[in-house]
Write a protein that holds these residues in place. Structure first.
Motif, PDB file in Angstrom:
ATOM      1  N   UNK A  12       0.837  -1.357   0.010  1.00  0.00           N
ATOM      2  CA  UNK A  12       0.006   0.072  -0.101  1.00  0.00           C
ATOM      3  C   UNK A  12       0.861   1.108   0.006  1.00  0.00           C
ATOM      4  N   UNK A  13       0.249   2.271  -0.718  1.00  0.00           N
ATOM      5  CA  UNK A  13       1.045   3.597  -0.525  1.00  0.00           C
ATOM      6  C   UNK A  13       1.042   4.255   0.748  1.00  0.00           C
ATOM      7  N   UNK A  14       0.208   3.717   1.661  1.00  0.00           N
ATOM      8  CA  UNK A  14       0.070   3.986   3.033  1.00  0.00           C
ATOM      9  C   UNK A  14       0.495   3.185   3.924  1.00  0.00           C
ATOM     10  N   UNK A  15       1.358   2.116   3.522  1.00  0.00           N
ATOM     11  CA  UNK A  15       1.790   1.123   4.578  1.00  0.00           C
ATOM     12  C   UNK A  15       2.297   1.724   5.926  1.00  0.00           C
ATOM     13  N   UNK A  16       2.985   2.752   5.924  1.00  0.00           N
ATOM     14  CA  UNK A  16       3.302   3.128   7.218  1.00  0.00           C
ATOM     15  C   UNK A  16       2.341   3.565   8.199  1.00  0.00           C
ATOM     16  N   UNK A  17       1.420   4.225   7.392  1.00  0.00           N
ATOM     17  CA  UNK A  17       0.121   4.678   8.349  1.00  0.00           C
ATOM     18  C   UNK A  17      -0.741   3.538   8.843  1.00  0.00           C
ATOM     19  N   UNK A  18      -0.925   2.359   8.120  1.00  0.00           N
ATOM     20  CA  UNK A  18      -1.750   1.351   8.340  1.00  0.00           C
ATOM     21  C   UNK A  18      -0.914   0.581   9.692  1.00  0.00           C
ATOM     22  N   UNK A  19       0.456   0.408   9.567  1.00  0.00           N
ATOM     23  CA  UNK A  19       1.291  -0.188  10.559  1.00  0.00           C
ATOM     24  C   UNK A  19       1.164   0.810  11.859  1.00  0.00           C
ATOM     25  N   UNK A  20       1.103   1.952  11.588  1.00  0.00           N
ATOM     26  CA  UNK A  20       1.222   2.910  12.630  1.00  0.00           C
ATOM     27  C   UNK A  20      -0.165   2.910  13.355  1.00  0.00           C
ATOM     28  N   UNK A  21      -1.109   2.735  12.796  1.00  0.00           N
ATOM     29  CA  UNK A  21      -2.559   2.615  13.355  1.00  0.00           C
ATOM     30  C   UNK A  21      -2.504   1.077  14.279  1.00  0.00           C
ATOM     31  N   UNK A  22      -1.873   0.077  13.650  1.00  0.00           N
ATOM     32  CA  UNK A  22      -1.823  -1.216  14.436  1.00  0.00           C
ATOM     33  C   UNK A  22      -1.252  -1.159  15.559  1.00  0.00           C
ATOM     34  N   UNK A  23       0.145  -0.553  15.791  1.00  0.00           N
ATOM     35  CA  UNK A  23       1.010  -0.437  16.949  1.00  0.00           C
ATOM     36  C   UNK A  23       0.244   0.501  17.573  1.00  0.00           C
ATOM     37  N   UNK A  24      -0.289   1.755  17.346  1.00  0.00           N
ATOM     38  CA  UNK A  24      -0.954   2.678  18.473  1.00  0.00           C
ATOM     39  C   UNK A  24      -1.873   2.135  19.109  1.00  0.00           C
ATOM     40  N   UNK A  25      -2.874   1.302  18.507  1.00  0.00           N
ATOM     41  CA  UNK A  25      -4.162   0.676  19.033  1.00  0.00           C
ATOM     42  C   UNK A  25      -3.903  -0.605  19.819  1.00  0.00           C
ATOM     43  N   UNK A  26      -2.536  -1.045  19.941  1.00  0.00           N
ATOM     44  CA  UNK A  26      -2.462  -2.124  20.302  1.00  0.00           C
ATOM     45  C   UNK A  26      -3.183  -3.328  19.725  1.00  0.00           C
ATOM     46  N   UNK A  27      -3.110  -3.137  18.407  1.00  0.00           N
ATOM     47  CA  UNK A  27      -4.016  -4.208  17.638  1.00  0.00           C
ATOM     48  C   UNK A  27      -3.307  -5.293  17.080  1.00  0.00           C
ATOM     49  N   UNK A  28      -3.622  -5.820  16.105  1.00  0.00           N
ATOM     50  CA  UNK A  28      -2.712  -6.996  15.439  1.00  0.00           C
ATOM     51  C   UNK A  28      -2.940  -6.966  13.823  1.00  0.00           C
TER      52      UNK A  28
END
Ligand SMILES: *Cc1c(COP(=O)(O)O)cnc(C)c1O
Ligand SMILES: [Zn+2]
Length: 396
Positions: free
Chosen positions: A317-333
């Motif tokens: 994705x062109x927004x790969x770093x934003x996707x990952x940031x959202x997973x890390x910040x939200x304590x997601x997976x």
């Protein structure tokens, strides 16, 4: 810094654009694509402190149904430019039988299949085509795995704009037909969406088409973020505990995370606890899952992407770093599921709950099952899976 500060009630509180990578500011009154300095997506800023004074969340509730009732936090400044076909306000349905079989007492599906053109792509393209029209753009182009093309064709037709679409030649027939009947020029490509993107980009530069590829313009994500506003309203101004989202380009995931931030700044949430965000991908194309497991801040390009869930066939994705940031910040997976499990859960959703989900939507139930098995969820947590489109669009 916000330009265009509003001191009164406005149709939209759009202020300016900001690069998600380097923070540079851009005017929202001009046509922009992505940041020319660092090649990152641009995000729209709104003057939320003024909106907070003038906009009443309960008044929005009483407006005519649909995405555009949230116009104050959408980018279009004049109502005549809002190109609408009835997108948004999709149902949040409880899944009692599937929930019971998994030991979950509060399981829901946000069912996006009732959107115009049968998928949630309608939300993003409604916002992007509307804003393009407002900015004087007359020709839009897109590379697509299918549903984005169909949605762009429909909104471009209604906006009286020209549309060109690059699709892999194994795209579901419904997507090709819905695009052509709306008058779009469809070019079938030998390859996958990344190949289509290269060709669309070249035609765009050569012939002056405006490229509405995922995150290569700032406004599709604005339409998608409204799913986050709707969820907040559905849960009576709280947010659910877990959101499970099938991730290709990640527009909905990043968009909802942005919506939660805006909702906090607007003071509209009664409980500021944010959901844990879960990205679901297919085993045959799982760049986000691979990066998440390595705790990386961006994705590697996934070679040889293969899955029946065409919307998830996105190698990077062109927004790969934003996707990952959202997973890390939200304590997601992040969870990868097999095509076999997708076919299985597609049947289960239809038989137990009456929902004929797109394979991408069914993938979220397959991921949920894996998470339940790992005890990643508590039985009484409010869990929302996303059915992003209708299974009817995949019949060949
Ligand atoms: C495009 C698409 C997805 C992926 O959505 P993103 O927001 O780009 O991650 C999922 N499901 C369906 C049906 C799609 O069309
Ligand atoms: Zn930048």
């Amino acid at each position: 810094m916000l330009n265009n500060l509003k001191t009164h009630q406005a149709i939209s509180y759009l202020a300016d654009l900001q690069c998600s990578g380097c923070g540079s500011m851009y005017s929202a009154a001009e046509v922009h694509t992505f940041c020319p300095d660092c090649q990152s997506p641009l995000m729209a800023n709104y003057d939320l402190s003024t909106a907070r004074r003038y906009v009443d969340r309960d008044e929005i509730h009483s407006r005519l149904k649909g995405m555009w009732r949230w116009r104050e936090v959408l980018p279009v400044l004049e109502t005549q430019n809002m190109i609408a076909l009835g997108e948004g306000d999709t149902p949040l349905l409880p899944l009692p039988r599937v929930g019971k079989s998994l030991g979950l007492t509060r399981l829901f599906v946000k069912d996006e299949s009732s959107n115009p053109t049968g998928s949630f792509k309608a939300r993003g393209l409604s916002a992007a085509v509307s804003k393009a029209k407002e900015l004087g753009i007359r020709k839009v182009i897109i590379p697509t795995a299918g549903n984005a093309g169909g949605a762009m064709a429909a909104y471009a037709a209604r906006a009286d704009m020209r549309a060109m679409i690059y699709m892999p030649k194994d795209t579901p027939n419904a997507n090709i037909m819905e695009s052509r009947i709306a008058g779009a020029e469809v070019i079938l490509v030998d390859g996958i969406i990344s190949d289509a993107a290269g060709m669309a980009g070249e035609t765009a530069r050569r012939e002056g088409w405006f490229d509405v590829s995922t995150f290569k313009e700032p406004y599709r994500v604005e339409g998608k973020k409204i799913m986050g506003y709707e969820l907040a309203e559905n849960f009576n101004w709280e947010l659910p505990d877990v959101i499970i989202y099938p991730t290709g380009g990640g527009t909905g995931l990043v968009g909802m995370w942005k919506a939660f931030e805006e909702l906090e700044q607007l003071g509209w949430l009664d409980n500021a606890k944010r959901p844990r965000m879960v990205s679901v991908q297919a085993e045959g194309c799982a760049p986000v899952v691979k990066a998440f497991e390595k705790k990386a801040s961006f994705c590697d390009f996934w070679t040889d992407a293969k899955t029946i869930a065409s919307g998830l066939r996105v190698p990077k994705s062109f927004a790969d770093s934003l996707i990952l940031k959202c997973l890390y910040e939200s304590d997601g997976t992040a969870v990868a599921v097999s095509d076999a499990s997708i076919t299985e859960t597609q049947k289960e959703l239809a038989r137990a709950e009456g929902i004929f989900a797109a394979p991408e939507g069914a993938a979220t139930l397959a991921a949920l099952k894996a998470l339940v098995q790992q005890n990643w969820l508590q039985p009484d947590e409010r869990v929302v899976i996303f059915n992003t489109g209708s299974g009817l669009k995949y019949l060949d």
